[in-house]
Motif scaffolding. Structure first.
Motif, PDB file in Angstrom:
ATOM      1  N   ALA A 362      -4.850 154.081  51.083  1.00 12.77           N
ATOM      2  CA  ALA A 362      -5.245 153.968  52.483  1.00 12.77           C
ATOM      3  C   ALA A 362      -5.905 152.604  52.666  1.00 12.77           C
ATOM      4  CB  ALA A 362      -6.196 155.090  52.864  1.00 12.77           C
ATOM      5  N   LEU A 363      -5.168 151.662  53.240  1.00 11.74           N
ATOM      6  CA  LEU A 363      -5.648 150.312  53.477  1.00 11.74           C
ATOM      7  C   LEU A 363      -5.960 150.133  54.955  1.00 11.74           C
ATOM      8  CD1 LEU A 363      -2.988 148.425  51.327  1.00 11.74           C
ATOM      9  CD2 LEU A 363      -5.355 148.867  50.703  1.00 11.74           C
ATOM     10  N   PRO A 364      -6.731 149.114  55.317  1.00 11.38           N
ATOM     11  CA  PRO A 364      -6.941 148.846  56.743  1.00 11.38           C
ATOM     12  C   PRO A 364      -5.632 148.668  57.504  1.00 11.38           C
ATOM     13  CG  PRO A 364      -8.451 147.547  55.420  1.00 11.38           C
ATOM     14  CD  PRO A 364      -7.497 148.195  54.455  1.00 11.38           C
ATOM     15  N   GLU A 365      -4.607 148.171  56.807  1.00 14.83           N
ATOM     16  CA  GLU A 365      -3.306 147.978  57.455  1.00 14.83           C
ATOM     17  C   GLU A 365      -2.555 149.290  57.649  1.00 14.83           C
ATOM     18  OE1 GLU A 365      -4.550 144.277  55.381  1.00 14.83           O
ATOM     19  OE2 GLU A 365      -4.389 146.372  54.774  1.00 14.83           O
ATOM     20  N   GLY A 366      -2.921 150.322  56.885  1.00 17.21           N
ATOM     21  CA  GLY A 366      -2.243 151.613  56.964  1.00 17.21           C
ATOM     22  C   GLY A 366      -2.031 152.200  55.576  1.00 17.21           C
ATOM     23  N   LEU A 382     -14.977 141.577  39.847  1.00 10.51           N
ATOM     24  CA  LEU A 382     -14.655 141.789  41.253  1.00 10.51           C
ATOM     25  C   LEU A 382     -14.707 143.278  41.591  1.00 10.51           C
ATOM     26  CD1 LEU A 382     -13.773 140.008  43.684  1.00 10.51           C
ATOM     27  CD2 LEU A 382     -11.414 140.599  43.119  1.00 10.51           C
ATOM     28  N   ALA A 383     -15.427 143.618  42.650  1.00 10.39           N
ATOM     29  CA  ALA A 383     -15.498 145.010  43.074  1.00 10.39           C
ATOM     30  C   ALA A 383     -14.214 145.404  43.788  1.00 10.39           C
ATOM     31  CB  ALA A 383     -16.681 145.209  44.009  1.00 10.39           C
ATOM     32  N   PRO A 384     -13.708 146.603  43.561  1.00 10.38           N
ATOM     33  CA  PRO A 384     -12.498 147.041  44.263  1.00 10.38           C
ATOM     34  C   PRO A 384     -12.691 147.042  45.778  1.00 10.38           C
ATOM     35  CG  PRO A 384     -12.977 148.511  42.425  1.00 10.38           C
ATOM     36  CD  PRO A 384     -14.171 147.623  42.588  1.00 10.38           C
ATOM     37  N   PHE A 385     -11.656 146.635  46.471  1.00  6.64           N
ATOM     38  CA  PHE A 385     -11.644 146.649  47.933  1.00  6.64           C
ATOM     39  C   PHE A 385     -11.256 148.025  48.456  1.00  6.64           C
ATOM     40  CE2 PHE A 385      -8.830 146.235  51.686  1.00  6.64           C
ATOM     41  CZ  PHE A 385      -9.742 145.745  52.613  1.00  6.64           C
ATOM     42  N   ALA A 386     -10.386 148.704  47.721  1.00 13.62           N
ATOM     43  CA  ALA A 386      -9.917 150.034  48.084  1.00 13.62           C
ATOM     44  C   ALA A 386      -9.423 150.712  46.814  1.00 13.62           C
ATOM     45  CB  ALA A 386      -8.805 149.959  49.126  1.00 13.62           C
ATOM     46  N   GLN A 387      -9.074 151.995  46.950  1.00 11.94           N
ATOM     47  CA  GLN A 387      -8.602 152.765  45.802  1.00 11.94           C
ATOM     48  C   GLN A 387      -7.288 153.457  46.138  1.00 11.94           C
ATOM     49  OE1 GLN A 387     -10.154 152.834  42.848  1.00 11.94           O
ATOM     50  NE2 GLN A 387      -8.913 154.396  41.806  1.00 11.94           N
ATOM     51  N   THR A 406      -4.217 140.170  48.134  1.00  8.14           N
ATOM     52  CA  THR A 406      -4.342 141.586  47.815  1.00  8.14           C
ATOM     53  C   THR A 406      -3.661 141.828  46.473  1.00  8.14           C
ATOM     54  OG1 THR A 406      -4.247 142.175  50.169  1.00  8.14           O
ATOM     55  CG2 THR A 406      -3.835 143.936  48.574  1.00  8.14           C
ATOM     56  N   ALA A 407      -4.366 142.447  45.539  1.00  5.33           N
ATOM     57  CA  ALA A 407      -3.827 142.606  44.181  1.00  5.33           C
ATOM     58  C   ALA A 407      -4.167 143.980  43.633  1.00  5.33           C
ATOM     59  CB  ALA A 407      -4.390 141.525  43.256  1.00  5.33           C
ATOM     60  N   SER A 408      -3.212 144.575  42.921  1.00  5.99           N
ATOM     61  CA  SER A 408      -3.411 145.890  42.320  1.00  5.99           C
ATOM     62  C   SER A 408      -2.345 146.138  41.270  1.00  5.99           C
ATOM     63  CB  SER A 408      -3.328 146.981  43.402  1.00  5.99           C
ATOM     64  OG  SER A 408      -3.427 148.278  42.828  1.00  5.99           O
ATOM     65  N   TYR A 409      -2.615 147.102  40.379  1.00  9.80           N
ATOM     66  CA  TYR A 409      -1.566 147.575  39.476  1.00  9.80           C
ATOM     67  C   TYR A 409      -0.536 148.420  40.216  1.00  9.80           C
ATOM     68  CZ  TYR A 409      -3.489 146.102  34.956  1.00  9.80           C
ATOM     69  OH  TYR A 409      -3.890 145.366  33.878  1.00  9.80           O
ATOM     70  N   MET A 410      -0.797 148.770  41.459  1.00 10.73           N
ATOM     71  CA  MET A 410       0.116 149.602  42.230  1.00 10.73           C
ATOM     72  C   MET A 410       1.334 148.810  42.683  1.00 10.73           C
ATOM     73  SD  MET A 410      -0.718 151.731  45.717  1.00 10.73           S
ATOM     74  CE  MET A 410       0.536 152.678  46.581  1.00 10.73           C
TER      75      MET A 410
END
Length: 426
Positions: A362-366, A382-387, A406-410
């Protein structure tokens, strides 16, 4: 309505040879002059590369959780309007995933071709096939195929063990020269198997006189319209990394970006020293750990990406892209290589699996769905921005953001929310 012959190819478990049989079937019917469209259940990137090589056509992913049933029905409908044969490769064992392959086949009206590794069995072949067909709610298993057969006598034992309601589909012998090579993330990418087409042709030859050389019965499907997207990326150019180190790209993701109005420019972070003129960058997953020295040596690309991010332009980095954006990557031998340095911290490769599963973020973009599958861990202040959370079970992946990076293992599946996708690149 539109009609097209189709198989859902399943197995009792991973490792029975689903990919091999699907690739052999796809290659055989392509050589016979038929247009074959192959789909892969689940989030896999590597098996579709093999099927694309076998057919010369894109292999798309369908999954009831990550992609959605509507997406799967539309893609199958589109394929049925242009193809002579549709092959859908299942994931893991027939009842392993949730929803299971059996449930997907029932929902989408696909007859099942069951592949069983018969290398250590004879009469049990039929028992396994019967059990999988009649387990719980049952599965539409129509034919069974024996893989890794040792002799014609062995094949006959398997054939004679089948119950009356499951037909014999033939067999493949044990053949090391035709086997598809693997490494830690699964099969080798198609581009890295120098003799891939020779292997696929050898497999196709072995099926040329089998029952599978004939088309299965046609399946009727409703003709569904293609989804329409608002032109939220009209006039935007997105630079997409694509080379040996960054090769995990869903065809549906590129199609989604184009439908949103974006112009796509491919580039190689390994070979190119500059970015194409662009408004946004996408660094997808792949194998940066295998090309760490080349990434470390490409000072021009490091400078270009640093300038891009400093200018406040969007950059999406997924899994391998995240790894390449860190300050350093350490391999399992303890060697450290400088990366692009866009995110603080380092990535440590390991021999054990560190992340696996379908995700939703669930990101601010959707909200976007996707998956994770990696053998490294990130060490960052770096603290996570979202999960991103697992769609089934506990766990998930952190999502980081600094500026418009925006970066993630996802790995994101863009069609799950085109508007949110446009937001990531705007």
């Amino acid at each position: 309505m539109v009609s097209c012959p189709a198989w859902f190819v399943a197995a009792p478990a991973s490792g029975h040879g689903k990919t091999t049989v699907v690739a052999a079937l796809a290659r055989l019917h392509t050589r016979l002059g038929r247009k074959v469209r192959v789909f892969k259940c689940g989030p896999d990137f590597l098996d579709p590369m093999i099927h694309t090589a076998a057919t010369g056509q894109p292999c798309e992913n369908i999954d009831l959780m990550m992609c959605g049933e509507g997406d799967a029905r539309w893609r199958l409908s589109r394929a049925a309007q242009e193809a002579d044969l549709i092959l859908v490769e299942g994931v893991m064992g027939l009842y392993d995933s949730q929803p299971s392959g059996a449930a997907l086949a029932r929902r989408l009206g696909l007859p099942i071709l069951l592949v069983i590794d018969a290398s250590a069995m004879g009469g049990s072949f039929g028992a396994i096939a019967w059990g999988l067909k009649h387990y719980r709610e049952g599965a539409p298993i129509v034919q069974a195929f024996a893989n890794h057969v040792g002799s014609e006598f062995h094949a006959r034992l398997c054939l004679e063990s089948l119950p009356e309601d499951i037909q014999w589909a033939g067999h493949l012998p044990r053949d090391a020269e035709a086997a598809l090579p693997e490494r830690h993330l699964g099969l080798l990418p198609a581009a890295e198997i120098a003799d891939l087409m020779a292997r696929l042709d050898r497999l196709a030859d072995a099926l040329a006189d089998s029952p599978l050389a004939k088309l299965p019965p046609a399946i009727d499907r409703a003709v569904l319209p293609a989804p329409t997207f608002p032109p939220l990326l009209a006039g935007k150019t997105i630079a997409v990394a694509r080379d040996a180190a960054f090769c995990f790209i869903y065809p549906a993701n590129l199609e989604c970006l184009a439908a949103l109005g974006a112009r796509i420019e491919f580039f190689s972070p390994l070979a190119d020293v500059a970015l194409p003129t662009c408004d946004a960058v996408w660094l997808p997953g792949g194998y940066p750990e295998l090309y760490a020295a080349q990434i470390a040596a490409n000072a021009g690309m490091r400078a270009a990406l640093t300038k891009h991010v400093a200018a406040g332009k969007p950059l999406l980095a997924e899994c391998g892209g995240l790894m390449a954006c860190c300050e350093a990557l350490c391999d399992v031998e303890g060697r450290s290589f400088p990366m692009f340095g866009l995110l603080p911290g380092r990535v440590q490769m390991q021999k054990r699996l560190a992340g696996l599963g379908l995700l939703a973020a669930a990101l601010p973009e959707g909200r976007l769905t996707g998956h994770t599958f990696h053998y490294s861990r990130l060490e960052t202040p770096l603290a996570p921005f979202a999960q991103a959370n697992r769609l089934a079970g506990p766990g998930g992946e952190a999502i980081y953001r600094t500026g418009r990076l925006t970066a993630s293992y996802m790995h994101f599946y863009f069609p799950s929310n085109p508007e949110a996708t446009a937001g990531l690149f705007s």
